[in-house]
Write an enzyme that holds these catalytic residues in place. Structure first.
Site, mmCIF file in Angstrom:
data_model
loop_
_atom_site.group_PDB
_atom_site.id
_atom_site.type_symbol
_atom_site.label_atom_id
_atom_site.label_comp_id
_atom_site.label_asym_id
_atom_site.label_seq_id
_atom_site.Cartn_x
_atom_site.Cartn_y
_atom_site.Cartn_z
ATOM 1 N N ARG A 1 -6.524 60.364 -78.560
ATOM 2 C CA ARG A 1 -5.358 60.091 -79.425
ATOM 3 C C ARG A 1 -5.096 61.219 -80.429
ATOM 4 N NH1 ARG A 1 -5.218 57.556 -75.948
ATOM 5 N NH2 ARG A 1 -4.970 55.309 -75.660
ATOM 6 N N SER B 1 -0.584 49.534 -80.199
ATOM 7 C CA SER B 1 -1.874 49.273 -80.851
ATOM 8 C C SER B 1 -1.846 49.897 -82.238
ATOM 9 C CB SER B 1 -3.023 49.907 -80.067
ATOM 10 O OG SER B 1 -3.105 49.288 -78.816
ATOM 11 N N GLU C 1 -3.265 53.971 -85.835
ATOM 12 C CA GLU C 1 -2.773 54.882 -84.792
ATOM 13 C C GLU C 1 -1.343 55.376 -85.084
ATOM 14 O OE1 GLU C 1 -3.834 53.833 -80.619
ATOM 15 O OE2 GLU C 1 -1.760 54.378 -80.186
HETATM 16 C C1 LIG Z 1 4.708 48.328 -77.026
HETATM 17 C C2 LIG Z 1 4.033 49.663 -77.207
HETATM 18 C C3 LIG Z 1 3.012 50.046 -76.356
HETATM 19 C C4 LIG Z 1 2.372 51.284 -76.514
HETATM 20 N N1 LIG Z 1 1.362 51.621 -75.661
HETATM 21 C C5 LIG Z 1 0.728 52.809 -75.808
HETATM 22 C C6 LIG Z 1 -0.347 53.165 -74.942
HETATM 23 O O1 LIG Z 1 -0.713 52.425 -74.039
HETATM 24 N N2 LIG Z 1 -0.951 54.364 -75.143
HETATM 25 C C7 LIG Z 1 -0.567 55.216 -76.110
HETATM 26 O O2 LIG Z 1 -1.156 56.303 -76.224
HETATM 27 N N3 LIG Z 1 0.460 54.926 -76.940
HETATM 28 C C8 LIG Z 1 1.105 53.733 -76.828
HETATM 29 N N4 LIG Z 1 2.122 53.399 -77.678
HETATM 30 C C9 LIG Z 1 2.503 54.323 -78.753
HETATM 31 C C10 LIG Z 1 3.713 55.217 -78.408
HETATM 32 O O3 LIG Z 1 4.487 54.655 -77.404
HETATM 33 C C11 LIG Z 1 3.288 56.607 -77.970
HETATM 34 O O4 LIG Z 1 2.516 57.215 -78.966
HETATM 35 C C12 LIG Z 1 4.514 57.506 -77.689
HETATM 36 O O5 LIG Z 1 4.117 58.659 -77.013
HETATM 37 C C13 LIG Z 1 5.270 57.924 -78.941
HETATM 38 O O6 LIG Z 1 6.387 58.682 -78.514
HETATM 39 P P1 LIG Z 1 7.758 58.634 -79.267
HETATM 40 O O7 LIG Z 1 8.689 59.512 -78.565
HETATM 41 O O8 LIG Z 1 8.211 57.220 -79.460
HETATM 42 O O9 LIG Z 1 7.339 59.271 -80.652
HETATM 43 P P2 LIG Z 1 7.727 58.827 -82.142
HETATM 44 O O10 LIG Z 1 7.195 57.461 -82.390
HETATM 45 O O11 LIG Z 1 9.162 59.043 -82.391
HETATM 46 O O12 LIG Z 1 6.883 59.884 -82.980
HETATM 47 C C14 LIG Z 1 5.479 59.839 -83.001
HETATM 48 C C15 LIG Z 1 4.935 61.162 -83.543
HETATM 49 O O13 LIG Z 1 5.260 62.196 -82.627
HETATM 50 C C16 LIG Z 1 6.039 63.190 -83.256
HETATM 51 N N5 LIG Z 1 7.026 63.664 -82.280
HETATM 52 C C17 LIG Z 1 7.802 62.915 -81.445
HETATM 53 N N6 LIG Z 1 8.568 63.708 -80.691
HETATM 54 C C18 LIG Z 1 8.260 64.986 -81.052
HETATM 55 C C19 LIG Z 1 8.718 66.256 -80.646
HETATM 56 N N7 LIG Z 1 9.667 66.419 -79.709
HETATM 57 N N8 LIG Z 1 8.178 67.358 -81.241
HETATM 58 C C20 LIG Z 1 7.211 67.238 -82.199
HETATM 59 N N9 LIG Z 1 6.751 66.068 -82.622
HETATM 60 C C21 LIG Z 1 7.275 64.948 -82.051
HETATM 61 C C22 LIG Z 1 6.687 62.514 -84.447
HETATM 62 O O14 LIG Z 1 7.037 63.448 -85.454
HETATM 63 C C23 LIG Z 1 5.582 61.570 -84.861
HETATM 64 O O15 LIG Z 1 4.643 62.285 -85.628
HETATM 65 C C24 LIG Z 1 2.787 52.158 -77.544
HETATM 66 C C25 LIG Z 1 3.825 51.775 -78.406
HETATM 67 C C26 LIG Z 1 4.445 50.534 -78.246
HETATM 68 C C27 LIG Z 1 5.556 50.141 -79.174
#
Ligand SMILES: Cc1cc2nc3c(=O)[nH]c(=O)nc-3n(C[C@H](O)[C@H](O)[C@H](O)COP(=O)(O)OP(=O)(O)OC[C@H]3O[C@@H](n4cnc5c(N)ncnc54)[C@H](O)[C@@H]3O)c2cc1C
Length: 355
Positions: free
Chosen positions: A168, A248, A349
């Site tokens: 992570r 999570s 997380e």
């Molecule tokens: C129902 C649910 C289930 C999930 N299951 C999992 C799982 O099984 N495993 C897991 O690892 N995660 C899980 N997650 C967490 C999440 O989905 C992941 O971490 C996902 O990759 C976040 O991506 P995002 O585009 O939504 O990022 P955001 O939530 O928009 O941002 C998260 C972080 O990434 C940074 N970021 C995003 N895009 C960029 C970019 N282009 N450049 C630089 N920084 C960036 C942001 O600044 C922030 O710091 C889950 C979330 C939910 C709601």
């Protein structure tokens, strides 16, 4: 590039809490990223990069600077395929839906990310916390990351080892936090590769198949992962209140031998047995969900407008009209009670924005 003002951020996140961005821009081209960065620099505005908003808790006061929503599209494969080990390279825009990309890879019979089906968010978000589930993590398939380097004011390509992937974690959320805006991610997948079935939940799902049935395909594995995730409230399904979460909320703690011994002692005094999960044991991790459930919190726990999912003890949810402060209060209560009961501080997380 259009810069908007006072844009509410809650609807752009899965947890749906928090205030507005003072300035906001949705960026579809690499050039626009450069312009937006310039806009922020000349005005001295703090930048926040938003992907799919699935791993965020936005403060009720919002973000005082510029939020850049990265919407760079496109999935391409190079015209000359790399045939080493049937590898297929995919260059994917940071704004592409992660699960959309997984679906496309599976349709093209490319293995390597099938266990990461159903995870919300954007492709650009996946390297940040080295997204993982069911025995796979993106660190295994990311070839390189193309990013705008805010420190050097230029586009760079970071090969996998430079990204510092760990559980992570990567340089993007640790040592180089805030330095890079991810534009594209390049993945190396394996055409015709077998699905990864390391994880107990997945193996169990397939044990009911007739003994002589063919091994599960990539598509069947994807379906199984989505089904397991749906049951745990870890798949976004509209109308399911348990999905208003950031996934999570706590990482599985990694313990030293000493900490583990102490925890085992506390468990014995409570006549409890620490459950053993091969996937966690191998990395000296213990289940954060078990710690939460054995510290006085159960699935469906209610704390005003915040709560815990009915399907997953690790998912803190917005029960409808929660504010960020409700979520933070519940998070702090869980951390306090787990620490008192087990001597372990659970690390959150999600990313806290504007706190
Ligand atoms: C129902 C649910 C289930 C999930 N299951 C999992 C799982 O099984 N495993 C897991 O690892 N995660 C899980 N997650 C967490 C999440 O989905 C992941 O971490 C996902 O990759 C976040 O991506 P995002 O585009 O939504 O990022 P955001 O939530 O928009 O941002 C998260 C972080 O990434 C940074 N970021 C995003 N895009 C960029 C970019 N282009 N450049 C630089 N920084 C960036 C942001 O600044 C922030 O710091 C889950 C979330 C939910 C709601």
């Amino acid at each position: 590039m259009t810069i908007q003002e006072n844009v509410p951020l809650a609807p752009l996140t899965t947890l749906q809490v928090g205030g507005a961005a003072r300035y906001f821009a949705e960026l579809k081209q690499e050039d626009e990223v450069r312009q937006a960065v310039q806009f922020a620099k000349t005005r001295g505005l703090p930048l926040f990069v938003l992907g799919g908003g699935s791993n965020l808790v936005v403060a009720d006061s919002g973000w005082p600077g510029l939020v850049l929503r990265i919407a760079i599209d496109g999935i391409t494969t190079p015209p000359t395929p790399d045939t080493r080990g049937n590898a297929v390279l995919f260059s994917v825009g940071a704004g592409v839906s992660w699960d959309g990309f997984v679906a496309q890879a599976v349709v093209q019979n490319c293995a390597g990310i099938e266990c990461l089906s159903g995870i919300p968010g954007s492709v650009g978000g996946t390297p940040v916390q080295n997204v993982g589930a069911y025995g796979q993590e993106v660190a295994e398939t990311i070839e390189s990351v193309r990013a705008f380097d805010l420190q050097e004011d230029r586009i760079v390509v970071l090969p996998n080892p430079a990204c510092g992937f760990r559980y992570r974690s990567s340089i993007f959320n640790s040592t180089e936090l805030g330095r890079y805006i991810i534009l594209r991610v390049n993945y190396r997948l394996k055409r015709g590769g077998a699905p990864s079935l390391k994880y107990a939940d997945l193996q169990k799902h397939f044990t009911e198949r007739p003994p002589k049935a063919k091994k599960p395909s990539l598509a069947e594995t994807r379906e199984a992962v989505c089904e397991i995730r749906r049951r745990k409230g870890m798949l976004i399904v509209s109308g399911d209140d348990d999905c208003r979460s950031a996934g999570s909320f706590f990482k599985n703690p990694v313990l030293s031998d000493e900490q583990f011994k102490e925890m085992a002692g506390r468990a014995a005094s409570k006549r409890l047995e620490i459950p053993s999960y091969p996937a966690l044991d191998a990395q000296r991790k213990v289940s954060a969900a078990w710690l939460v459930e054995n510290s006085g919190f159960s699935k469906g726990y209610v704390a005003g407008a915040a709560g815990i999912s009915h399907k997953h003890a690790l998912a803190l949810i917005n029960r409808g009209d929660a504010h960020a402060r409700d979520i933070v209060e519940l998070k702090e209560k869980i951390q306090r009670d787990v620490r008192e009961a087990w001597g372990i501080l659970l690390e959150p997380e999600p990313v806290f924005v504007g706190f």
